[in-house]
Design a protein around this motif. Sequence first.
Motif, PDB file in Angstrom:
ATOM      1  N   LEU A  52      26.054 112.078 -17.821  1.00  0.00           N
ATOM      2  CA  LEU A  52      25.591 113.460 -17.906  1.00  0.00           C
ATOM      3  C   LEU A  52      24.770 113.687 -19.172  1.00  0.00           C
ATOM      4  CD1 LEU A  52      28.805 115.337 -16.681  1.00  0.00           C
ATOM      5  CD2 LEU A  52      26.702 114.874 -15.403  1.00  0.00           C
ATOM      6  N   GLY A  53      25.200 113.078 -20.282  1.00  0.00           N
ATOM      7  CA  GLY A  53      24.429 113.197 -21.517  1.00  0.00           C
ATOM      8  C   GLY A  53      23.049 112.580 -21.389  1.00  0.00           C
ATOM      9  N   ALA A  54      22.964 111.441 -20.699  1.00  0.00           N
ATOM     10  CA  ALA A  54      21.668 110.796 -20.487  1.00  0.00           C
ATOM     11  C   ALA A  54      20.756 111.673 -19.638  1.00  0.00           C
ATOM     12  CB  ALA A  54      21.875 109.434 -19.812  1.00  0.00           C
ATOM     13  N   LEU A  55      21.307 112.292 -18.588  1.00  0.00           N
ATOM     14  CA  LEU A  55      20.498 113.181 -17.745  1.00  0.00           C
ATOM     15  C   LEU A  55      20.003 114.394 -18.527  1.00  0.00           C
ATOM     16  CD1 LEU A  55      22.388 113.291 -14.313  1.00  0.00           C
ATOM     17  CD2 LEU A  55      20.193 112.216 -14.809  1.00  0.00           C
ATOM     18  N   VAL A  56      20.886 114.987 -19.327  1.00  0.00           N
ATOM     19  CA  VAL A  56      20.484 116.147 -20.129  1.00  0.00           C
ATOM     20  C   VAL A  56      19.391 115.760 -21.118  1.00  0.00           C
ATOM     21  CG1 VAL A  56      21.277 117.787 -21.880  1.00  0.00           C
ATOM     22  CG2 VAL A  56      22.685 117.346 -19.869  1.00  0.00           C
TER      23      VAL A  56
END
Length: 339
Positions: free
Chosen positions: A131-135
């Motif tokens: 999720l951090g990578a997508l954000v």
Amino acid sequence: MGACFTLTRAVLLTVGCLGLALWFGAAIGETSIPLDVVAKTVANRVFHAGYPLDAIDEGIIWNYRLSRAVVAACCGAALALSGVVLQALLRNPLADPYILGISAGASTGAVSVAILGFGAGMLTMPLGAFLGALVAFALVSLLAFRAGRGNSAIILAGVAGSQLFNALTSFIVTKAANAEQARGIMFWLLGNLSGVRWSDVWLALPVTIIGLVVCLCYARALDAFTFGAQSAGSLGVPVRRVYIVLTGVSALMTGIMVSIVGSIGFIGLVIPHAARMIVGIRHGRLLPAAALTGAVFMIAADILSRTIVTGQVLPIGVITALFGAPAFALILSQRRRAI
């Protein structure tokens, strides 16, 4: 007939190179173990061969070195694949998960789950990293779109995003972690395979294989992106779907690998260029070549991290940077002479 023979030879070469790298990765370390002991250990564990071996050597090979080598291979392959995909989609030779801030965002997501407890126990570190990578990628893409200054905007936005998420990670560690947590997180952020076990293999290996298969399914679409998104669309490529699927896969592979081994630079930047020099720019060949090259390089880097300083294990990110930066400088100089 000829194409089938060529494919078979390529598969055998790939399996042979990867198997040899894993073999040496399990044999070489702080204490060298003979290659035949490695082979007998695998035979005992997989095929129940019953070779008489020293229990300590067998435990080191199976429980520590072999699982570590497999995860290193998965990490190198996944980051190299992500680099190939991002460089093709963005038409920028400097694009990679590290420079674009995807690795930094994944680190922030993983640390938020591990230290702050985000998700109230429903989020694991790998999911938090994803999720951090997508954000991070969404933020970098938005900044680049708002800047609107050509192909270099995505790199400038990536540098800004990377600094932002690195600062957030450092703030979280400084504010919420105790001394032991802070020391472990900081060492992990530099790239650390010391705590890798077989449970990590069962996460890293399927993600890498799925990522490779998905990327290969879109190999022809990536070839079309060589001429730009507009040209790809005129050739019948579903541009929006390709962007969403491949950026999602790249973020997934990067997030999972960062959650296991930490943030590692230069793999996604250098390996795709090296693979292009070997097999050319057609993605049907480039993707598996980059995956293999990245896997072998990471295993070699892991061996060096355990042996280059006697009695001490260096963060693997230090090794990749020491070799990756000069290699990229060499690649740039050769490309300039070619022009």
